[in-house]
Motif scaffolding. Structure first.
Motif, mmCIF file in Angstrom:
data_model
loop_
_atom_site.group_PDB
_atom_site.id
_atom_site.type_symbol
_atom_site.label_atom_id
_atom_site.label_comp_id
_atom_site.label_asym_id
_atom_site.label_seq_id
_atom_site.Cartn_x
_atom_site.Cartn_y
_atom_site.Cartn_z
ATOM 1 N N VAL A 170 0.809 -1.224 0.000
ATOM 2 C CA VAL A 170 0.000 0.000 0.000
ATOM 3 C C VAL A 170 0.844 1.277 0.000
ATOM 4 O O VAL A 170 0.292 2.378 0.003
ATOM 5 C CB VAL A 170 -1.009 0.036 1.177
ATOM 6 N N ARG A 171 2.148 1.155 -0.025
ATOM 7 C CA ARG A 171 2.995 2.342 -0.039
ATOM 8 C C ARG A 171 2.882 3.069 -1.372
ATOM 9 O O ARG A 171 2.646 2.467 -2.402
ATOM 10 C CB ARG A 171 4.449 1.953 0.218
ATOM 11 N N GLY A 172 3.069 4.387 -1.310
ATOM 12 C CA GLY A 172 3.056 5.190 -2.527
ATOM 13 C C GLY A 172 1.669 5.556 -3.016
ATOM 14 O O GLY A 172 1.511 6.046 -4.132
ATOM 15 N N GLN A 173 0.659 5.353 -2.195
ATOM 16 C CA GLN A 173 -0.709 5.634 -2.614
ATOM 17 C C GLN A 173 -1.379 6.710 -1.757
ATOM 18 O O GLN A 173 -2.593 6.880 -1.799
ATOM 19 C CB GLN A 173 -1.523 4.340 -2.575
ATOM 20 N N GLY A 174 -0.586 7.398 -0.936
ATOM 21 C CA GLY A 174 -1.117 8.471 -0.116
ATOM 22 C C GLY A 174 -1.664 8.028 1.233
ATOM 23 O O GLY A 174 -2.087 8.861 2.037
ATOM 24 N N ILE A 175 -1.660 6.727 1.495
ATOM 25 C CA ILE A 175 -2.194 6.210 2.754
ATOM 26 C C ILE A 175 -1.333 6.663 3.931
ATOM 27 O O ILE A 175 -1.846 7.088 4.975
ATOM 28 C CB ILE A 175 -2.335 4.677 2.699
ATOM 29 N N GLY A 176 -0.027 6.604 3.782
ATOM 30 C CA GLY A 176 0.865 7.017 4.857
ATOM 31 C C GLY A 176 0.719 8.491 5.176
ATOM 32 O O GLY A 176 0.675 8.881 6.339
ATOM 33 N N ARG A 177 0.623 9.305 4.152
ATOM 34 C CA ARG A 177 0.448 10.751 4.373
ATOM 35 C C ARG A 177 -0.879 11.015 5.096
ATOM 36 O O ARG A 177 -0.946 11.844 6.002
ATOM 37 C CB ARG A 177 0.518 11.512 3.064
ATOM 38 N N GLN A 178 -1.927 10.313 4.700
ATOM 39 C CA GLN A 178 -3.229 10.481 5.354
ATOM 40 C C GLN A 178 -3.129 10.103 6.837
ATOM 41 O O GLN A 178 -3.660 10.811 7.690
ATOM 42 C CB GLN A 178 -4.290 9.635 4.657
ATOM 43 N N LEU A 179 -2.469 8.994 7.133
ATOM 44 C CA LEU A 179 -2.288 8.589 8.535
ATOM 45 C C LEU A 179 -1.528 9.657 9.327
ATOM 46 O O LEU A 179 -1.891 9.987 10.452
ATOM 47 C CB LEU A 179 -1.545 7.254 8.616
ATOM 48 N N MET A 180 -0.473 10.189 8.728
ATOM 49 C CA MET A 180 0.317 11.228 9.394
ATOM 50 C C MET A 180 -0.535 12.463 9.670
ATOM 51 O O MET A 180 -0.495 13.020 10.765
ATOM 52 C CB MET A 180 1.510 11.629 8.521
ATOM 53 N N GLU A 181 -1.297 12.887 8.688
ATOM 54 C CA GLU A 181 -2.138 14.072 8.862
ATOM 55 C C GLU A 181 -3.198 13.834 9.931
ATOM 56 O O GLU A 181 -3.516 14.745 10.707
ATOM 57 C CB GLU A 181 -2.747 14.482 7.531
ATOM 58 N N MET A 182 -3.737 12.619 9.990
ATOM 59 C CA MET A 182 -4.712 12.296 11.032
ATOM 60 C C MET A 182 -4.066 12.387 12.416
ATOM 61 O O MET A 182 -4.687 12.880 13.364
ATOM 62 C CB MET A 182 -5.302 10.905 10.794
ATOM 63 N N CYS A 183 -2.831 11.921 12.526
ATOM 64 C CA CYS A 183 -2.131 11.981 13.814
ATOM 65 C C CYS A 183 -1.822 13.418 14.204
ATOM 66 O O CYS A 183 -1.946 13.784 15.383
ATOM 67 C CB CYS A 183 -0.863 11.143 13.770
ATOM 68 N N ILE A 184 -1.409 14.234 13.275
ATOM 69 C CA ILE A 184 -1.130 15.644 13.576
ATOM 70 C C ILE A 184 -2.412 16.322 14.046
ATOM 71 O O ILE A 184 -2.413 17.049 15.048
ATOM 72 C CB ILE A 184 -0.511 16.344 12.344
ATOM 73 N N HIS A 185 -3.516 16.075 13.362
ATOM 74 C CA HIS A 185 -4.810 16.620 13.765
ATOM 75 C C HIS A 185 -5.196 16.115 15.159
ATOM 76 O O HIS A 185 -5.639 16.896 16.016
ATOM 77 C CB HIS A 185 -5.883 16.250 12.730
ATOM 78 N N SER A 186 -5.027 14.822 15.396
ATOM 79 C CA SER A 186 -5.359 14.242 16.703
ATOM 80 C C SER A 186 -4.501 14.841 17.808
ATOM 81 O O SER A 186 -5.001 15.110 18.912
ATOM 82 C CB SER A 186 -5.177 12.725 16.686
ATOM 83 N N ALA A 187 -3.223 15.053 17.535
ATOM 84 C CA ALA A 187 -2.327 15.635 18.540
ATOM 85 C C ALA A 187 -2.822 17.022 18.946
ATOM 86 O O ALA A 187 -2.841 17.362 20.138
ATOM 87 C CB ALA A 187 -0.901 15.700 18.016
ATOM 88 N N ARG A 188 -3.229 17.809 17.969
ATOM 89 C CA ARG A 188 -3.773 19.136 18.282
ATOM 90 C C ARG A 188 -5.041 19.006 19.120
ATOM 91 O O ARG A 188 -5.221 19.728 20.108
ATOM 92 C CB ARG A 188 -4.071 19.894 16.992
ATOM 93 N N GLU A 189 -5.927 18.089 18.710
ATOM 94 C CA GLU A 189 -7.181 17.887 19.450
ATOM 95 C C GLU A 189 -6.924 17.425 20.884
ATOM 96 O O GLU A 189 -7.695 17.750 21.787
ATOM 97 C CB GLU A 189 -8.069 16.865 18.745
ATOM 98 N N LEU A 190 -5.852 16.657 21.090
ATOM 99 C CA LEU A 190 -5.501 16.168 22.420
ATOM 100 C C LEU A 190 -4.789 17.237 23.258
ATOM 101 O O LEU A 190 -4.451 16.995 24.411
ATOM 102 C CB LEU A 190 -4.634 14.907 22.315
ATOM 103 N N GLY A 191 -4.542 18.392 22.660
ATOM 104 C CA GLY A 191 -3.954 19.507 23.384
ATOM 105 C C GLY A 191 -2.443 19.602 23.342
ATOM 106 O O GLY A 191 -1.854 20.394 24.086
ATOM 107 N N TYR A 192 -1.793 18.841 22.486
ATOM 108 C CA TYR A 192 -0.337 18.904 22.386
ATOM 109 C C TYR A 192 0.090 20.107 21.541
ATOM 110 O O TYR A 192 -0.609 20.495 20.601
ATOM 111 C CB TYR A 192 0.220 17.618 21.769
ATOM 112 N N HIS A 193 1.251 20.666 21.862
ATOM 113 C CA HIS A 193 1.798 21.780 21.086
ATOM 114 C C HIS A 193 2.958 21.346 20.193
ATOM 115 O O HIS A 193 3.404 22.092 19.327
ATOM 116 C CB HIS A 193 2.221 22.946 21.985
#
Length: 162
Positions: A94-117
């Motif tokens: 599944v590499r090279g299909q944007g799945i990894g980038r989507q996972l990373m962006e979800m984690c960055i969004h989640s980190a903000r939602e969890l209150g991390y700076h």
């Protein structure tokens, strides 16, 4: 054939498949197994690990099979407001299909939602393609590690200010 990925939080029944996939990625890249996630006992029960407050593990599945993961975790020893980006692995198919980038962006969004700076991560030269993704998303390299992950073989340390 186009893959249709589903993104969701980790489930107990994912433990065996995710541990196997993570270890397969290490073997495929001939990465060290000692002092890394490969030999970390928490890798076998990610469901339990990510039921720690202030954490989340996102899983990608295709046709009902987990094929990737990426998480946010409050690693011991990190300063208040900083979490670690952890368990970022994708199956080769599944590499090279944007799945990894989507996972990373979800984690960055989640980190903000969890209150991390800020988000910290550890990697190694064996995973240079992932390191390039981190750089594109704004992570900057550090001269030394932060926190107490226990993954002593990692030699790349990066930080993203959220």
């Amino acid at each position: 054939m186009q893959l249709i990925p589903i993104y969701r939080k980790v489930r107990k029944e994912d433990n065996e498949a995710l541990a196997g996939m993570i270890r397969q990625v290490f073997e495929e890249h001939e990465a060290p197994t000692s002092g890394t996630v490969y030999s970390d006992p928490t890798t076998d029960d990610l469901y339990k690990l990510f039921h720690t407050g202030g954490s989340v593990l996102w899983v990608t599945e295709v046709d009902g099979i987990p094929v990737g993961c990426c998480g946010v975790y409050p690693t011991e020893g990190l300063e208040s407001g900083c979490a670690e980006l952890v368990k970022y692995y994708l199956s080769a198919e599944v590499r090279g299909q944007g799945i990894g980038r989507q996972l990373m962006e979800m984690c960055i969004h989640s980190a903000r939602e969890l209150g991390y700076h800020s988000l910290y991560l550890e990697s190694m030269p064996h995973f240079s393609k992932a390191v390039r993704i981190y750089e594109k998303l704004g992570f900057r390299e550090l001269a030394q590690p932060l926190g107490n992950s226990g993954h002593t073989t990692c030699s790349i340390w990066m930080l993203l200010e959220l």
